[in-house]
Design an enzyme around this catalytic site. Structure first.
Site, PDB file in Angstrom:
ATOM      1  N   ASP A  39      -6.171  41.148  34.632  1.00  0.00           N
ATOM      2  CA  ASP A  39      -7.115  40.692  35.751  1.00  0.00           C
ATOM      3  C   ASP A  39      -7.077  38.581  35.165  1.00  0.00           C
ATOM      4  O   ASP A  39      -5.906  38.611  34.599  1.00  0.00           O
ATOM      5  CB  ASP A  39      -8.387  41.423  34.799  1.00  0.00           C
ATOM      6  CG  ASP A  39      -8.824  41.681  33.498  1.00  0.00           C
ATOM      7  OD1 ASP A  39      -8.343  40.201  33.209  1.00  0.00           O
ATOM      8  OD2 ASP A  39      -9.012  41.928  33.413  1.00  0.00           O
TER       9      ASP A  39
ATOM     10  N   LYS B  46     -11.313  40.361  39.086  1.00  0.00           N
ATOM     11  CA  LYS B  46     -12.501  40.747  38.402  1.00  0.00           C
ATOM     12  C   LYS B  46     -12.601  39.398  37.620  1.00  0.00           C
ATOM     13  O   LYS B  46     -12.715  39.103  36.738  1.00  0.00           O
ATOM     14  CB  LYS B  46     -12.233  41.581  37.032  1.00  0.00           C
ATOM     15  CG  LYS B  46     -13.464  42.270  36.808  1.00  0.00           C
ATOM     16  CD  LYS B  46     -13.330  43.387  35.580  1.00  0.00           C
ATOM     17  CE  LYS B  46     -14.246  43.999  35.681  1.00  0.00           C
ATOM     18  NZ  LYS B  46     -14.965  44.912  34.611  1.00  0.00           N
TER      19      LYS B  46
ATOM     20  N   MET C 169     -20.414  36.022  28.480  1.00  0.00           N
ATOM     21  CA  MET C 169     -21.002  35.895  29.565  1.00  0.00           C
ATOM     22  C   MET C 169     -22.187  35.404  30.576  1.00  0.00           C
ATOM     23  O   MET C 169     -23.032  36.305  30.409  1.00  0.00           O
ATOM     24  CB  MET C 169     -21.475  37.772  30.131  1.00  0.00           C
ATOM     25  CG  MET C 169     -19.036  38.317  30.217  1.00  0.00           C
ATOM     26  SD  MET C 169     -19.295  40.006  30.451  1.00  0.00           S
ATOM     27  CE  MET C 169     -20.221  40.362  28.894  1.00  0.00           C
TER      28      MET C 169
HETATM   29  N1  SAH Z   1     -12.630  40.635  25.788  1.00  0.00           N
HETATM   30  C1  SAH Z   1     -13.197  39.514  26.061  1.00  0.00           C
HETATM   31  C2  SAH Z   1     -14.282  39.077  26.464  1.00  0.00           C
HETATM   32  C3  SAH Z   1     -14.793  39.705  28.433  1.00  0.00           C
HETATM   33  S1  SAH Z   1     -15.987  39.446  29.051  1.00  0.00           S
HETATM   34  C4  SAH Z   1     -12.961  38.321  24.869  1.00  0.00           C
HETATM   35  O1  SAH Z   1     -12.485  39.641  23.589  1.00  0.00           O
HETATM   36  O2  SAH Z   1     -12.682  37.632  24.934  1.00  0.00           O
HETATM   37  C5  SAH Z   1     -15.589  37.851  29.102  1.00  0.00           C
HETATM   38  C6  SAH Z   1     -15.896  36.442  28.949  1.00  0.00           C
HETATM   39  O3  SAH Z   1     -15.564  36.192  27.901  1.00  0.00           O
HETATM   40  C7  SAH Z   1     -16.882  34.829  29.360  1.00  0.00           C
HETATM   41  O4  SAH Z   1     -17.825  34.994  31.096  1.00  0.00           O
HETATM   42  C8  SAH Z   1     -16.793  34.095  28.931  1.00  0.00           C
HETATM   43  O5  SAH Z   1     -18.704  34.306  28.016  1.00  0.00           O
HETATM   44  C9  SAH Z   1     -15.940  35.451  27.427  1.00  0.00           C
HETATM   45  N2  SAH Z   1     -14.903  34.091  27.685  1.00  0.00           N
HETATM   46  C10 SAH Z   1     -13.399  34.663  27.885  1.00  0.00           C
HETATM   47  N3  SAH Z   1     -12.046  33.883  26.963  1.00  0.00           N
HETATM   48  C11 SAH Z   1     -13.105  31.972  27.358  1.00  0.00           C
HETATM   49  C12 SAH Z   1     -12.281  31.765  26.907  1.00  0.00           C
HETATM   50  N4  SAH Z   1     -11.235  31.092  27.520  1.00  0.00           N
HETATM   51  N5  SAH Z   1     -13.611  30.594  26.530  1.00  0.00           N
HETATM   52  C13 SAH Z   1     -14.218  30.480  26.558  1.00  0.00           C
HETATM   53  N6  SAH Z   1     -15.342  31.867  27.092  1.00  0.00           N
HETATM   54  C14 SAH Z   1     -14.265  32.753  27.651  1.00  0.00           C
END
Ligand code: SAH
Length: 505
Positions: A34, A56, A171
């Site tokens: 995704d 997504k 998020m």
């Molecule tokens: N499974 C992922 C999170 C998914 S939810 C993890 O463990 O990181 C999606 C949220 O993750 C985004 O809205 C943001 O808040 C955060 N996120 C994911 N990648 C990011 C990044 N590179 N920098 C900052 N926030 C990030």
């Protein structure tokens, strides 16, 4: 092997995929990914593996979660090993738990490869340790996605506020005002530090530190959007001391690399290490020759040559390909002295067990001749494996200096098959800060692919960099003068010159 691997692809920096994750991708027949999972990992997929993008992104779900589950199950039932790549860690707000439950219900087997989660990694790259003995005994990962108009919050704002934990919201950008308000209402002080990190660990990372009271206005002013991590707690105050990643000189700078894809990776690596967003626009295609009889003959008679001079890593690659085909190895060059025209070529030789006898201090044909003369090239038979069409300066100068030169084509180059569209799109989006040319052919091919008027239109918004004077001269034929030409005509020299240009801007 399981039917499905749920793989944490990390937060963005491709170096943050785990070794196990890489191995799982390599073994898969289908890769499902995704928007948060870095697509560079697709290169680990085996040839012929099916690659499926399921999108997504907040709001524009390309494929709803139940459809994603169905798809994974269908692929697994076809007998395929499925690698499901998810951003960060699959079980941290990734709905990986739900996907796993569906797999179990469908009677399929799975394994989880945990990943580096954004809440920890983006914070670390911004200079914020999520725990620290001087500040907090705990850290709490929270979804910031909950609809703020919902009457009954499932959040325990009171406990968060009282816990003294570092709070990490995923998020949450849209709900930032609500998050800050609720935390203050539940007792967290208005001047408690808050940090936002946008696209942490990627070349687009940005961050700022503010307070619960001011963060929402600051986020609006600085135009912070998803994906960002919100961190609340005293540890945020360490950002200014411990921040390291955002100090990279080329961070956020879009640098177009025009050399052949086969050659781009070393340049791309140096640029990325300096923080750049590398945009690969290969203008040259490197192709094998239709016939290698002449190369085979030369390899058979290598002992006749006093010197073999390699002028590029492509030359080394293709020469060695034939050597290997013939069942030979580095020992075939045992009787010859070997020269490499640049440091990358020298490294390509070292990888194959050859320490070059000569690497010129300056990387243009003219200074090579001088050095080789000092080493007694006069009267020697010299073999130069290289591209079919290339500059004649080196062979001519060596011949003039009294060497018996034979040029041996081992590959040919041509115009890359790409159109200008991708490049023009980057230009329009303002993604390009630098265009780099690393040889005269990159310049010529670039302007065959891209109309020079298009570049001229955006000339003021970008800088052009040429590796050396010969390349700059070719560029002048198209009416452009480089803004940057390094003193040292090498890839690291060029990259350093870009960094210097940004620093002094
Ligand atoms: N499974 C992922 C999170 C998914 S939810 C993890 O463990 O990181 C999606 C949220 O993750 C985004 O809205 C943001 O808040 C955060 N996120 C994911 N990648 C990011 C990044 N590179 N920098 C900052 N926030 C990030």
């Amino acid at each position: 092997m399981p039917n499905v691997y749920l793989i944490g692809a990390g937060p963005g920096d491709p170096g943050l995929l785990t070794l196990k994750g890489k191995k799982a991708i390599e073994s898969a027949d289908a890769v499902v990914y995704d928007y948060l999972a870095n697509p560079v990992f697709l290169k680990y997929a085996k040839p012929g593996a099916e690659i499926i993008y399921v999108g997504k992104k907040g709001g524009d779900h390309t494929l709803p979660q139940d459809k994603i589950n169905e798809l994974i199950i269908a692929k697994a039932r076809e007998g395929k090993v499925v690698a499901r790549l998810k951003g960060g860690d699959p079980y941290v707000f990734g709905r990986g738990g739900e996907e796993a439950e569906e797999l179990v219900a469908a009677g399929l087997t799975f394994e989880v490869v945990p990943g580096v989660t954004a809440g920890v990694a983006a914070a670390a790259y911004a200079g914020i340790p999520v725990t620290h003995r001087a500040f907090t005994p705990s850290v709490c990962f929270i979804t910031g996605h909950e609809d703020p108009t919902k009457e009954e919050s499932t959040h325990h704002w009171e406990s968060y506020a009282k816990s003294a934990s570092t709070l990490v919201f995923y998020m949450g950008v849209k709900n930032l005002p609500d998050i800050c308000a609720r935390l203050m209402a539940a007792g967290r002080p208005a001047d408690e530090p808050v940090a936002l990190v946008y696209r942490g660990t990627s070349c687009r990372q940005r961050s700022f530190v503010s307070t619960l009271k001011d963060a929402p206005a600051e986020a609006r002013r600085l135009k912070f959007t998803a994906p960002s991590i919100i961190i609340v707690g005293g540890v945020c105050s360490l950002r200014d001391t411990l921040g390291w990643f955002e100090r990279r000189p080329l961070l956020g700078q879009g640098v177009v690399v025009t050399r052949a894809r086969e050659q781009a990776s070393d340049f791309a690596q140096v640029l990325e290490d300096l923080g750049a967003c590398v945009l690969e626009f290969p203008t040259i295609a490197v192709k094998p020759l239709p016939d290698y009889a002449e190369v085979r003959e030369a390899v058979e008679n290598l002992r006749d040559y006093g010197w073999v001079i390699f002028t590029s890593t492509n030359g080394v690659d293709h020469f060695w390909r034939i050597l290997k085909d013939m069942g030979r190895d580095a020992r075939a060059l045992g009787g010859c002295r070997v020269a490499a025209i640049g440091p990358a070529t020298a490294d390509a030789l070292r990888e194959r067990g050859i320490e070059p006898d000569f690497v010129p201090p300056k990387y243009v044909a003219e200074s090579v001749v001088e050095g080789l003369l000092a080493l007694g090239v006069k009267g020697a038979k010299v073999l130069i494996p290289r591209a079919k069409v290339a500059r004649e300066v080196l062979p001519e100068e060596l011949a003039r200096a009294g060497a018996e030169v034979r040029v041996l084509p081992v590959y040919e180059t041509g115009l890359a098959e790409a159109g200008p569209d991708e490049f023009l799109e980057w230009l329009t989006r303002g993604d390009v800060q630098f265009v780099t040319f690393t040889s005269s052919s990159t310049v010529e091919n670039f302007f065959t692919l891209v109309p020079k008027e298009k570049l001229a239109e955006r000339r003021a918004d970008l800088k052009i960099a040429c590796i050396g004077p010969v390349t700059a001269k070719t560029l002048a034929r198209f009416g452009f003068t480089p803004d940057i030409s390094p003193e040292d005509y090498t890839i690291p020299g060029l990259a350093a010159a870009l960094a210097k240009a940004v620093e002094s801007a």
